[in-house]
Design an enzyme around this catalytic site. Structure first.
Site, short mmCIF file in Angstrom:
data_model
loop_
_atom_site.label_atom_id
_atom_site.label_comp_id
_atom_site.label_asym_id
_atom_site.label_seq_id
_atom_site.Cartn_x
_atom_site.Cartn_y
_atom_site.Cartn_z
CD GLU A 265 -3.21 -0.43 2.16
OE1 GLU A 265 -4.22 -1.16 2.18
OE2 GLU A 265 -3.00 0.42 3.04
CG HIS A 286 9.11 -29.06 0.18
ND1 HIS A 286 9.88 -30.15 -0.17
CD2 HIS A 286 9.76 -28.45 1.21
CE1 HIS A 286 10.94 -30.20 0.64
NE2 HIS A 286 10.88 -29.19 1.49
CE LYS A 399 -11.43 1.06 3.27
NZ LYS A 399 -11.01 1.78 4.46
O1 PA5 Z 1 -3.92 1.27 5.39
C1 PA5 Z 1 -5.09 1.61 5.30
O2 PA5 Z 1 -5.47 2.76 5.55
C2 PA5 Z 1 -6.19 0.63 4.94
O3 PA5 Z 1 -5.74 -0.57 4.45
C3 PA5 Z 1 -7.03 0.41 6.19
O4 PA5 Z 1 -6.23 -0.06 7.23
C4 PA5 Z 1 -8.17 -0.57 5.97
O5 PA5 Z 1 -8.88 -0.26 4.79
C5 PA5 Z 1 -9.16 -0.49 7.14
O6 PA5 Z 1 -9.62 0.83 7.31
P1 PA5 Z 1 -10.35 1.31 8.62
O7 PA5 Z 1 -9.46 1.15 9.78
O8 PA5 Z 1 -10.69 2.75 8.36
O9 PA5 Z 1 -11.60 0.47 8.77
#
Ligand code: PA5
Length: 406
Positions: A265, A286, A399
């Protein structure tokens, strides 16, 4: 901990390393002075002992009421706690993770498993609006309220942002206490906030030691983080587009998942980025060993060695039925290390450059140290590649598309 680049020699030149070291050093300075893109999201550089203490207080209340704590969250609101719980081999069954899937089968199984077990819920969502944890919370909160009535308010703790979102609103109306993920810490960097600390404390981890390790790392591992980032960038520039993190303990499989979110990310955007993969050795030798040795040569491998303290050795047998008496008495950690060294040599020979990371035996402190090292490395590597390592526009896209369909 130690970072070694001796497995790169035949793949990148000293000049290339020097070039990327300079870039990485500059990226470190940008990270630390907050002047880069996303610099307002670097609160994770200063993990707070107060967060550990408050998490311990709330965790103690949950522990005394429940056999199992359901941790409801996804992505950065899930993987840090899951990875550390596995790395430290915390009390089995104490945590169950929900809100991390839309699978009906999985949620039904967890519901069934709660029959006859007292439970509490830690619901974690920084935005307070993510679909998976919202759906999970609906399912399990309903059961909790019907089972415990007025006592339900003592069995839920939320972890969310300081100011807005549906989760905050529902907690206010039902009287559930809330801990905070600060505005200046993004999901995948939140393991040292209550998002990671509260579930881990509920499972018995020493979260103050975790924070101690993280803070020490922030002081002592800057050079190591620059070195690791340098190697990653030099390799990417030479055409190695995938990084395979190989771990050598089954308890580190979930560290691999956390690492994939952290680096994937942070760096995979604007049409560039190293694609992070993780393998658990020796099991995956393996299944994926053939590809690693002989497939497309577009990858490098980061070998992660962790000291083991388990004193188990290969037993001798009276009839030596399989011929392995020749290694009877050899400790498994020594044998595992032989496999580690042999694999590194074989993969380098096969055209896969190797970075070696070595850390001490898993304790809350060494785990805190290592995770902070990886977060520092990721921030540095992201800035050195020219991206903002602290946003995630692609995740937001999914989302909002899902919200439209719903
Ligand atoms: O790194 C990020 O911001 C995302 O991957 C979030 O952690 C994930 O989408 C969950 O979001 P939230 O904590 O707002 O529910």
């Amino acid at each position: 901990m130690n970072v070694s680049l001796t497995g790169l020699e035949s793949f990148v030149t000293l000049q290339e390393i020097a070039y990327w070291r300079e870039k990485s050093q500059a990226a470190l300075e940008t990270l630390l002075d907050g002047s880069g893109r996303g610099g307002e999201m670097t609160g994770w550089l200063n993990p707070s002992t107060a967060d550990a203490e408050i998490s311990e207080q709330y965790a103690a209340r949950l522990r005394e009421r429940s056999d199992v704590v359901l941790v409801c969250g996804i992505g950065g609101s899930y993987l840090g706690a899951k990875a550390v719980a596995e790395m430290l081999e915390l009390e089995p069954g104490r945590l169950e993770f929900v809100g991390n899937t839309l699978s009906g089968g999985y949620n039904s199984r967890i519901l069934r498993s709660l029959e006859g077990r007292d439970f509490s819920i830690v619901v974690i969502s920084k935005s307070g609006t993510t679909t998976e944890p919202a759906v999970g919370f609906r399912i399990f909160e309903e059961l909790l309220r019907s089972r415990y009535g007025t006592d339900a308010a003592k069995r839920v703790v939320a972890v969310t942002n300081p100011g807005k979102g549906a989760l905050r609103a529902i907690c206010e109306s039902r009287g559930y206490p809330m801990l905070t993920i600060p505005d200046d810490v993004g999901g995948r960097y939140s393991v040292f906030t209550p998002a990671g600390l509260l579930p881990l404390a509920a499972a018995g981890a020493s979260v103050t030691a975790l924070i101690r390790g993280a803070r020490r790392s922030r002081e002592q591992n800057l050079e190591n983080a620059v070195t690791y980032a340098t190697a990653r960038r030099a390799l990417y520039a030479s055409g190695k587009q995938l990084e395979v993190l190989s771990v050598w303990e089954p308890s580190l499989r979930w560290l691999g998942e956390w690492y994939k979110q952290l680096f994937g990310e942070s760096e995979g955007k604007d049409g560039i980025g190293i694609f992070p993969v993780s393998l658990e050795m020796t099991a995956d030798l393996h299944s994926m060993g053939q590809y690693m040795q002989d497939g497309v040569r577009n990858m490098f491998e980061t070998f992660l060695w962790t000291q083991s303290t388990a004193a188990i050795a290969v037993p001798a047998t009276a009839d030596d039925f399989d011929g392995f008496n020749r290694i009877a008495g050899l400790r498994l950690d020594a044998l595992n290390r032989m496999a580690f060294d042999a694999t590194m040599a074989a993969h380098i020979e096969g055209g896969v450059p190797a970075i070696k990371l070595e850390i001490d035996a898993m304790t809350a402190e060494t785990v805190g140290e290592f995770l902070m090292f990886l977060m520092l490395s990721c921030g540095i590597s992201g800035y050195a590649s020219g991206v903002n390592p602290f946003d995630q526009p692609g995740v937001e896209n999914y989302k909002s598309k899902l919200r439209q369909l719903m």
